[in-house]
Design a protein around this motif. Structure first.
Motif, PDB file in Angstrom:
ATOM      1  N   THR A   9       6.444   1.750  15.567  1.00 51.84           N
ATOM      2  CA  THR A   9       7.693   1.002  15.507  1.00 51.84           C
ATOM      3  C   THR A   9       8.860   1.829  15.999  1.00 51.84           C
ATOM      4  OG1 THR A   9       9.189  -0.221  14.073  1.00 51.84           O
ATOM      5  CG2 THR A   9       8.116   1.685  13.100  1.00 51.84           C
ATOM      6  N   GLY A  10       9.820   1.099  16.532  1.00 48.26           N
ATOM      7  CA  GLY A  10      11.072   1.721  16.928  1.00 48.26           C
ATOM      8  C   GLY A  10      12.188   1.338  15.985  1.00 48.26           C
ATOM      9  N   GLY A  11      11.855   0.689  14.877  1.00 47.86           N
ATOM     10  CA  GLY A  11      12.911   0.325  13.945  1.00 47.86           C
ATOM     11  C   GLY A  11      12.572  -0.814  13.014  1.00 47.86           C
ATOM     12  N   ALA A  12      11.326  -0.993  12.673  1.00 47.51           N
ATOM     13  CA  ALA A  12      10.955  -2.054  11.740  1.00 47.51           C
ATOM     14  C   ALA A  12      11.443  -1.706  10.341  1.00 47.51           C
ATOM     15  CB  ALA A  12       9.434  -2.238  11.718  1.00 47.51           C
ATOM     16  N   SER A  13      11.639  -2.734   9.559  1.00 48.63           N
ATOM     17  CA  SER A  13      12.064  -2.511   8.174  1.00 48.63           C
ATOM     18  C   SER A  13      10.898  -1.986   7.341  1.00 48.63           C
ATOM     19  CB  SER A  13      12.573  -3.817   7.567  1.00 48.63           C
ATOM     20  OG  SER A  13      11.497  -4.702   7.340  1.00 48.63           O
ATOM     21  N   GLN A  14      11.230  -1.317   6.257  1.00 51.59           N
ATOM     22  CA  GLN A  14      10.206  -0.834   5.331  1.00 51.59           C
ATOM     23  C   GLN A  14       9.405  -2.001   4.778  1.00 51.59           C
ATOM     24  OE1 GLN A  14       9.471   2.345   5.005  1.00 51.59           O
ATOM     25  NE2 GLN A  14       7.789   1.916   3.622  1.00 51.59           N
ATOM     26  N   PHE A  15      10.055  -3.145   4.593  1.00 52.77           N
ATOM     27  CA  PHE A  15       9.378  -4.342   4.107  1.00 52.77           C
ATOM     28  C   PHE A  15       8.259  -4.761   5.064  1.00 52.77           C
ATOM     29  CE2 PHE A  15       9.130  -9.043   3.790  1.00 52.77           C
ATOM     30  CZ  PHE A  15       8.644  -9.131   2.494  1.00 52.77           C
ATOM     31  N   GLU A  16       8.541  -4.776   6.369  1.00 54.40           N
ATOM     32  CA  GLU A  16       7.523  -5.143   7.363  1.00 54.40           C
ATOM     33  C   GLU A  16       6.362  -4.158   7.343  1.00 54.40           C
ATOM     34  OE1 GLU A  16       9.464  -7.149  11.187  1.00 54.40           O
ATOM     35  OE2 GLU A  16      10.466  -5.274  10.617  1.00 54.40           O
ATOM     36  N   VAL A  17       6.686  -2.879   7.258  1.00 53.43           N
ATOM     37  CA  VAL A  17       5.644  -1.840   7.214  1.00 53.43           C
ATOM     38  C   VAL A  17       4.764  -2.053   5.992  1.00 53.43           C
ATOM     39  CG1 VAL A  17       5.233   0.631   6.951  1.00 53.43           C
ATOM     40  CG2 VAL A  17       6.994  -0.170   8.540  1.00 53.43           C
ATOM     41  N   GLU A  18       5.363  -2.271   4.838  1.00 52.55           N
ATOM     42  CA  GLU A  18       4.598  -2.444   3.600  1.00 52.55           C
ATOM     43  C   GLU A  18       3.727  -3.695   3.635  1.00 52.55           C
ATOM     44  OE1 GLU A  18       4.099  -0.171   1.340  1.00 52.55           O
ATOM     45  OE2 GLU A  18       5.489   1.126   2.448  1.00 52.55           O
ATOM     46  N   ARG A  19       4.213  -4.776   4.235  1.00 50.48           N
ATOM     47  CA  ARG A  19       3.388  -5.990   4.361  1.00 50.48           C
ATOM     48  C   ARG A  19       2.142  -5.701   5.186  1.00 50.48           C
ATOM     49  NH1 ARG A  19       7.499 -10.671   6.120  1.00 50.48           N
ATOM     50  NH2 ARG A  19       7.269  -9.404   7.962  1.00 50.48           N
ATOM     51  N   ALA A  20       2.296  -4.963   6.277  1.00 53.52           N
ATOM     52  CA  ALA A  20       1.151  -4.626   7.122  1.00 53.52           C
ATOM     53  C   ALA A  20       0.204  -3.664   6.407  1.00 53.52           C
ATOM     54  CB  ALA A  20       1.632  -4.026   8.441  1.00 53.52           C
ATOM     55  N   ARG A  21       0.750  -2.703   5.683  1.00 52.82           N
ATOM     56  CA  ARG A  21      -0.091  -1.762   4.931  1.00 52.82           C
ATOM     57  C   ARG A  21      -0.901  -2.479   3.853  1.00 52.82           C
ATOM     58  NH1 ARG A  21       4.122   3.132   3.886  1.00 52.82           N
ATOM     59  NH2 ARG A  21       3.904   4.197   5.887  1.00 52.82           N
ATOM     60  N   ALA A  22      -0.320  -3.485   3.257  1.00 49.16           N
ATOM     61  CA  ALA A  22      -1.025  -4.244   2.221  1.00 49.16           C
ATOM     62  C   ALA A  22      -2.290  -4.906   2.771  1.00 49.16           C
ATOM     63  CB  ALA A  22      -0.100  -5.294   1.611  1.00 49.16           C
ATOM     64  N   LEU A  23      -2.329  -5.120   4.076  1.00 47.07           N
ATOM     65  CA  LEU A  23      -3.501  -5.716   4.732  1.00 47.07           C
ATOM     66  C   LEU A  23      -4.429  -4.666   5.328  1.00 47.07           C
ATOM     67  CD1 LEU A  23      -1.647  -8.671   6.429  1.00 47.07           C
ATOM     68  CD2 LEU A  23      -3.254  -8.819   4.521  1.00 47.07           C
TER      69      LEU A  23
END
Length: 127
Positions: free
Chosen positions: A90-104
């Protein structure tokens, strides 16, 4: 001789997904110079077609591809290639987006812009 000893193993195969052509060219060159096999896709739909055709060890996925929610892309990649590592970039995704992807089951992210050595280390450490 055992079948596993029959010959050298294939190089690790990476699929990079990003909507920025320059990023894809750079990533492919860096990974190939490091002795890894690298293919690219400009969007998740193209990537899913490639995932049907080839086995990949790691999928390097840009979080910010317009029109493609990262969690949906991660879910679809994992359905097709459950053993493949999904490494976010990422070049600037929110922590929320990162955590949603990590949850999967995704890992990372690699932050853009990246140094070639840092990208190779991030990829190799997850293979």
């Amino acid at each position: 001789m055992h079948p596993k000893e029959a010959g050298p193993s294939r190089p690790k195969r990476i699929l990079a997904i990003d909507d920025q052509r320059v990023t894809l060219l750079l990533v492919r060159r860096i990974l190939m110079n490091a002795g890894l096999e690298a293919d690219t896709a400009a969007d998740p739909e193209e990537a899913l077609l490639q995932l049907r055709e080839k086995e990949y060890d790691l999928v390097l996925l840009d979080i910010g591809i317009a029109g493609y929610p990262v969690e949906e892309t991660v879910r679809r990649v994992r359905e097709q290639r459950p053993k493949a590592v999904v490494l976010l970039m990422t070049g600037g995704a929110s922590q929320f987006e990162v955590e949603r992807a990590r949850a999967l089951g995704a890992v990372g992210p690699v932050l853009k812009p990246f140094e070639p050595k840092a990208l190779v280390e991030a990829v190799r450490s997850r293979l």
